[in-house]
Enzyme design. Structure first.
Site, PDB file in Angstrom:
ATOM      1  N   GLU A 104       0.808  -1.218   0.000  1.00  0.00           N
ATOM      2  CA  GLU A 104       0.000   0.000   0.000  1.00  0.00           C
ATOM      3  C   GLU A 104       0.851   1.282   0.000  1.00  0.00           C
ATOM      4  OE1 GLU A 104      -1.711   0.203   3.789  1.00  0.00           O
ATOM      5  OE2 GLU A 104      -3.049   1.854   3.260  1.00  0.00           O
ATOM      6  N   THR A 127       3.016  -8.177  -0.652  1.00  0.00           N
ATOM      7  CA  THR A 127       2.938  -8.046   0.801  1.00  0.00           C
ATOM      8  C   THR A 127       2.476  -9.364   1.399  1.00  0.00           C
ATOM      9  OG1 THR A 127       1.734  -7.139   2.693  1.00  0.00           O
ATOM     10  CG2 THR A 127       0.667  -6.887   0.579  1.00  0.00           C
ATOM     11  N   ASP A 129       0.874  -9.513   3.938  1.00  0.00           N
ATOM     12  CA  ASP A 129      -0.421  -9.249   4.574  1.00  0.00           C
ATOM     13  C   ASP A 129      -1.601  -9.573   3.651  1.00  0.00           C
ATOM     14  OD1 ASP A 129       1.175  -8.222   6.597  1.00  0.00           O
ATOM     15  OD2 ASP A 129       0.910  -6.142   5.974  1.00  0.00           O
ATOM     16  N   MET A 171       1.780 -12.127  12.068  1.00  0.00           N
ATOM     17  CA  MET A 171       1.713 -10.763  11.525  1.00  0.00           C
ATOM     18  C   MET A 171       0.515 -10.646  10.568  1.00  0.00           C
ATOM     19  SD  MET A 171       5.462  -9.532  10.535  1.00  0.00           S
ATOM     20  CE  MET A 171       6.848  -9.391  11.586  1.00  0.00           C
ATOM     21  N   GLY A 172       0.452  -9.519   9.909  1.00  0.00           N
ATOM     22  CA  GLY A 172      -0.619  -9.320   8.925  1.00  0.00           C
ATOM     23  C   GLY A 172      -1.240  -7.943   8.995  1.00  0.00           C
ATOM     24  N   GLU A 223      -1.663 -10.046  14.985  1.00  0.00           N
ATOM     25  CA  GLU A 223      -0.970  -9.050  15.814  1.00  0.00           C
ATOM     26  C   GLU A 223      -1.806  -7.795  16.081  1.00  0.00           C
ATOM     27  OE1 GLU A 223       2.435  -7.510  13.674  1.00  0.00           O
ATOM     28  OE2 GLU A 223       1.274  -7.169  11.864  1.00  0.00           O
ATOM     29  N   ARG A 266       0.806 -21.244  26.957  1.00  0.00           N
ATOM     30  CA  ARG A 266       2.025 -20.618  26.460  1.00  0.00           C
ATOM     31  C   ARG A 266       1.714 -19.933  25.133  1.00  0.00           C
ATOM     32  NH1 ARG A 266       3.372 -21.771  30.956  1.00  0.00           N
ATOM     33  NH2 ARG A 266       5.191 -22.986  31.603  1.00  0.00           N
ATOM     34  N   GLN A 274       8.222 -15.299   9.417  1.00  0.00           N
ATOM     35  CA  GLN A 274       7.275 -15.430   8.292  1.00  0.00           C
ATOM     36  C   GLN A 274       7.731 -14.738   7.025  1.00  0.00           C
ATOM     37  OE1 GLN A 274       2.906 -14.662   9.960  1.00  0.00           O
ATOM     38  NE2 GLN A 274       4.550 -13.656  11.060  1.00  0.00           N
TER      39      GLN A 274
END
Ligand code: F6P
Length: 341
Positions: A104, A127, A129, A171-172, A223, A266, A274
């Site tokens: 982006e 990306t 994401d 992530m993302g 995240e 945990r 990643q």
């Protein structure tokens, strides 16, 4: 003298960038152009820092993770005289066109340069994401989700041995695609997405039920998950994005689960793992096709466009459309995940 195409990679790196660079260079050479590799994204354009990239330089990089050009999150529109220096670099480097590979932010700069300054720019979307509208998939996503699924399976192994609940934070950014695909692909028991705030009661009930049956429970969380009533983190990067790495979603969810269920829990944060490593075959092919298409767009003079995947075809779409809106997880996918998880 052959016309010159410069290539830059900006924003977070991702597997598939090297295949894409290779695609541009090899196709451009066939079409009679020579290529330059701009170092570290828009920073390299501001500094006119570019080196020749020949077909021999890129032939073997299809298997390699990261980007051979380096990257940065530099935004020329946020640097004093940044845009003027980019325009100057175009002249100094003798460029006919620039291929900007990014998400982006990087493509947003490219779109603006095309619109406001008539720069000959073509985009390649990337990306992990997978949050760019106007393309069905971005390369980097498949590899990231594949690695996260592997991590999830490992967590389940150790979790089951210890009779624990396990939380995997992925992530993302503000789109939950990586978490969604990971949760479905790994058979998770609960999925926390940025698209809907976490219902802690529901989370604890589902974890408890899964743990009672299997002696382990797996939660996959993005995240950028939101908790009701929480104040947003104000730290922003050059492109105005929240810095998510310190939110500690995984750790917080693990504590909530332990407190709410009494099950020892945990968590693990897979983070930048990643983004490293060899691209999957899917990302190698998609990156390659996008790179080749970008060279073709330059040759056809179709500037202000990017190479997008639509169904099984790689087609040209306007850079504006690509950056207009974030592609988040859609209601039909939320329904599907509710049926499975
Ligand atoms: O946009 C890709 C991404 O990996 C996001 O998923 C993540 O929030 C961010 O980059 C991390 O950025 P950095 O590499 O700057 O820590």
């Amino acid at each position: 003298m052959a016309k010159r195409i410069a290539i830059l990679t900006g924003g977070g790196d991702c597997p598939g960038l090297n295949p894409a660079i290779r695609g541009v260079v090899l196709k451009a050479a066939k079409l009679g152009y020579e290529c330059l590799g701009v170092q570290e994204g828009w920073k390299g354009m501001i500094e006119a820092d570019a080196r020749p990239l020949s077909p021999d330089d890129v032939r073997e990089i299809v298997v390699k993770g990261g980007t051979i050009l380096g990257t940065s999150r530099t935004n020329p529109y946020k640097k004093d005289g940044g845009v003027e220096r980019v325009l100057e670099a175009f002249k100094t480097l003798g460029l006919h066109a620039l291929v900007a590979m990014g998400g982006e932010d990087t493509l947003g700069v490219a779109a603006k340069l095309f619109k406001e300054k008539k720069v000959n720019v073509v985009g390649v979307p990337k990306t992990m994401d997978n949050d760019l509208s106007a393309t069905d998939f971005t390369f980097g996503f498949d590899t990231a989700a594949t690695i996260a699924v592997d991590a999830a399976e490992r967590l389940v192994d150790t979790g089951r041995s210890h009779r624990r609940a396990m939380v995997l934070e992925v992530m993302g950014r503000h789109a939950g695609w990586v978490a969604l695909y990971t949760a479905i692909g790994a058979g998770a028991d609960y999925l926390c997405l940025p698209e809907r705030p976490v219902d802690v009661k529901d989370l604890c009930a589902k974890v408890k039920a899964a743990h009672a049956k299997k002696k382990v429970a797996l939660v996959v969380a993005s995240e950028a998950v939101e908790f009701a009533g929480e104040k947003k983190d104000e730290k922003l990067d050059d492109f105005g994005h929240m810095l998510l790495k310190e939110r500690g979603v995984g750790a917080r969810l693990a504590k909530m689960i332990e407190d709410g269920t009494g099950i020892e829990t945990r968590h693990a944060v897979i983070g930048h793992i990643q983004r490293g490593g060899a691209p999957t075959l899917f990302d190698r092919i998609l990156g390659t096709r996008a790179g080749v298409k970008a060279a073709e767009l330059v040759h056809a003079g179709e500037f202000g466009k990017m190479a997008a995947l639509k169904g099984t075809e790689v087609v040209a779409v306007g850079l504006d459309a690509a950056t207009a809106k974030l592609k988040t997880v859609t209601p039909d996918w939320l329904d599907l995940s509710d049926d499975l998880i």
